[in-house]
Design a protein around this motif. Sequence first.
Motif, mmCIF file in Angstrom:
data_model
loop_
_atom_site.group_PDB
_atom_site.id
_atom_site.type_symbol
_atom_site.label_atom_id
_atom_site.label_comp_id
_atom_site.label_asym_id
_atom_site.label_seq_id
_atom_site.Cartn_x
_atom_site.Cartn_y
_atom_site.Cartn_z
ATOM 1 N N GLY A 207 -3.509 5.394 31.965
ATOM 2 C CA GLY A 207 -4.889 5.705 31.606
ATOM 3 C C GLY A 207 -5.514 4.699 30.652
ATOM 4 N N LEU A 208 -4.706 3.864 30.021
ATOM 5 C CA LEU A 208 -5.221 2.852 29.093
ATOM 6 C C LEU A 208 -5.298 1.466 29.711
ATOM 7 C CD1 LEU A 208 -3.312 3.893 25.862
ATOM 8 C CD2 LEU A 208 -5.688 4.357 26.453
ATOM 9 N N ALA A 209 -4.841 1.322 30.939
ATOM 10 C CA ALA A 209 -4.813 0.003 31.584
ATOM 11 C C ALA A 209 -6.199 -0.634 31.644
ATOM 12 C CB ALA A 209 -4.206 0.108 32.977
ATOM 13 N N ALA A 210 -7.217 0.150 31.930
ATOM 14 C CA ALA A 210 -8.578 -0.400 31.999
ATOM 15 C C ALA A 210 -9.042 -0.897 30.630
ATOM 16 C CB ALA A 210 -9.550 0.642 32.539
ATOM 17 N N ASP A 211 -8.693 -0.166 29.570
ATOM 18 C CA ASP A 211 -9.072 -0.601 28.217
ATOM 19 C C ASP A 211 -8.383 -1.907 27.850
ATOM 20 O OD1 ASP A 211 -10.714 1.629 27.821
ATOM 21 O OD2 ASP A 211 -9.051 2.816 27.014
ATOM 22 N N VAL A 212 -7.113 -2.026 28.195
ATOM 23 C CA VAL A 212 -6.384 -3.269 27.932
ATOM 24 C C VAL A 212 -7.050 -4.409 28.709
ATOM 25 C CG1 VAL A 212 -4.187 -4.482 28.208
ATOM 26 C CG2 VAL A 212 -4.201 -2.122 27.391
ATOM 27 N N GLY A 213 -7.364 -4.169 29.974
ATOM 28 C CA GLY A 213 -8.033 -5.182 30.792
ATOM 29 C C GLY A 213 -9.399 -5.558 30.254
ATOM 30 N N ASN A 214 -10.160 -4.567 29.795
ATOM 31 C CA ASN A 214 -11.493 -4.840 29.242
ATOM 32 C C ASN A 214 -11.430 -5.669 27.967
ATOM 33 O OD1 ASN A 214 -12.793 -3.461 31.290
ATOM 34 N ND2 ASN A 214 -12.861 -1.532 30.163
ATOM 35 N N SER A 215 -10.292 -5.624 27.280
ATOM 36 C CA SER A 215 -10.158 -6.408 26.053
ATOM 37 C C SER A 215 -9.477 -7.757 26.308
ATOM 38 C CB SER A 215 -9.390 -5.610 24.993
ATOM 39 O OG SER A 215 -8.065 -5.385 25.404
ATOM 40 N N GLY A 216 -9.266 -8.095 27.586
ATOM 41 C CA GLY A 216 -8.739 -9.410 27.934
ATOM 42 C C GLY A 216 -7.241 -9.471 28.165
ATOM 43 N N CYS B 53 6.033 -9.130 24.756
ATOM 44 C CA CYS B 53 5.098 -10.199 25.108
ATOM 45 C C CYS B 53 5.230 -11.288 24.050
ATOM 46 C CB CYS B 53 3.669 -9.667 25.152
ATOM 47 S SG CYS B 53 2.448 -10.946 25.489
ATOM 48 N N GLU B 54 5.572 -12.480 24.477
ATOM 49 C CA GLU B 54 5.761 -13.581 23.543
ATOM 50 C C GLU B 54 4.649 -14.617 23.654
ATOM 51 O OE1 GLU B 54 9.776 -14.951 23.881
ATOM 52 O OE2 GLU B 54 10.570 -12.951 23.495
ATOM 53 N N ALA B 55 3.468 -14.195 24.125
ATOM 54 C CA ALA B 55 2.342 -15.107 24.299
ATOM 55 C C ALA B 55 1.642 -15.409 22.973
ATOM 56 C CB ALA B 55 1.338 -14.521 25.286
ATOM 57 N N ALA B 56 1.857 -14.588 21.965
ATOM 58 C CA ALA B 56 1.221 -14.786 20.665
ATOM 59 C C ALA B 56 2.153 -15.582 19.755
ATOM 60 C CB ALA B 56 0.896 -13.427 20.049
ATOM 61 N N THR B 57 1.728 -15.800 18.518
ATOM 62 C CA THR B 57 2.554 -16.544 17.575
ATOM 63 C C THR B 57 3.820 -15.780 17.190
ATOM 64 O OG1 THR B 57 1.238 -15.675 15.753
ATOM 65 C CG2 THR B 57 0.626 -17.843 16.625
ATOM 66 N N SER B 58 3.798 -14.463 17.345
ATOM 67 C CA SER B 58 5.004 -13.657 17.153
ATOM 68 C C SER B 58 5.078 -12.651 18.299
ATOM 69 C CB SER B 58 4.988 -12.946 15.798
ATOM 70 O OG SER B 58 3.890 -12.082 15.713
ATOM 71 N N ALA B 59 6.253 -12.135 18.565
ATOM 72 C CA ALA B 59 6.446 -11.225 19.696
ATOM 73 C C ALA B 59 5.711 -9.908 19.463
ATOM 74 C CB ALA B 59 7.922 -10.967 19.923
ATOM 75 N N ARG C 140 -6.736 -10.338 24.271
ATOM 76 C CA ARG C 140 -6.913 -11.475 25.180
ATOM 77 C C ARG C 140 -5.631 -12.296 25.295
ATOM 78 N NH1 ARG C 140 -11.073 -13.052 27.520
ATOM 79 N NH2 ARG C 140 -12.489 -11.970 26.109
ATOM 80 N N GLY C 141 -5.158 -12.434 26.524
ATOM 81 C CA GLY C 141 -3.988 -13.247 26.794
ATOM 82 C C GLY C 141 -2.651 -12.546 26.604
ATOM 83 N N LEU C 142 -2.666 -11.301 26.145
ATOM 84 C CA LEU C 142 -1.419 -10.567 25.916
ATOM 85 C C LEU C 142 -1.104 -9.654 27.089
ATOM 86 C CD1 LEU C 142 -1.885 -9.617 22.159
ATOM 87 C CD2 LEU C 142 -0.652 -11.564 23.135
ATOM 88 N N THR C 143 0.171 -9.319 27.259
ATOM 89 C CA THR C 143 0.612 -8.447 28.348
ATOM 90 C C THR C 143 1.460 -7.312 27.768
ATOM 91 O OG1 THR C 143 0.652 -10.344 29.830
ATOM 92 C CG2 THR C 143 1.777 -8.370 30.591
#
Length: 61
Positions: free
Chosen positions: A11-20, A31-37, A2-5
């Motif tokens: 083929g895994l894009a849908a799984d990533v999307g389903n997990s937020g 991706c630097e949206a979390a507390t660490s990269a 959730r919230g990460l990019t």
Amino acid sequence: MRGLTPTSWPGLAADVGNSGGTSVDEPLRVCEAATSALVTSREPGNHDASVLRSSSSSGAP
């Protein structure tokens, strides 16, 4: 994810999307949206780019 990019195989894009998360189609993504990269690569062949990027970020030669 959730919230990460991360990057991922298409083929895994849908799984990533389903997990937020939001998947992008790039060889390497930091991706630097979390507390660490979160550094992701799309496939094993992209690991060289990942190593080069993390080495330059850490100041290693």
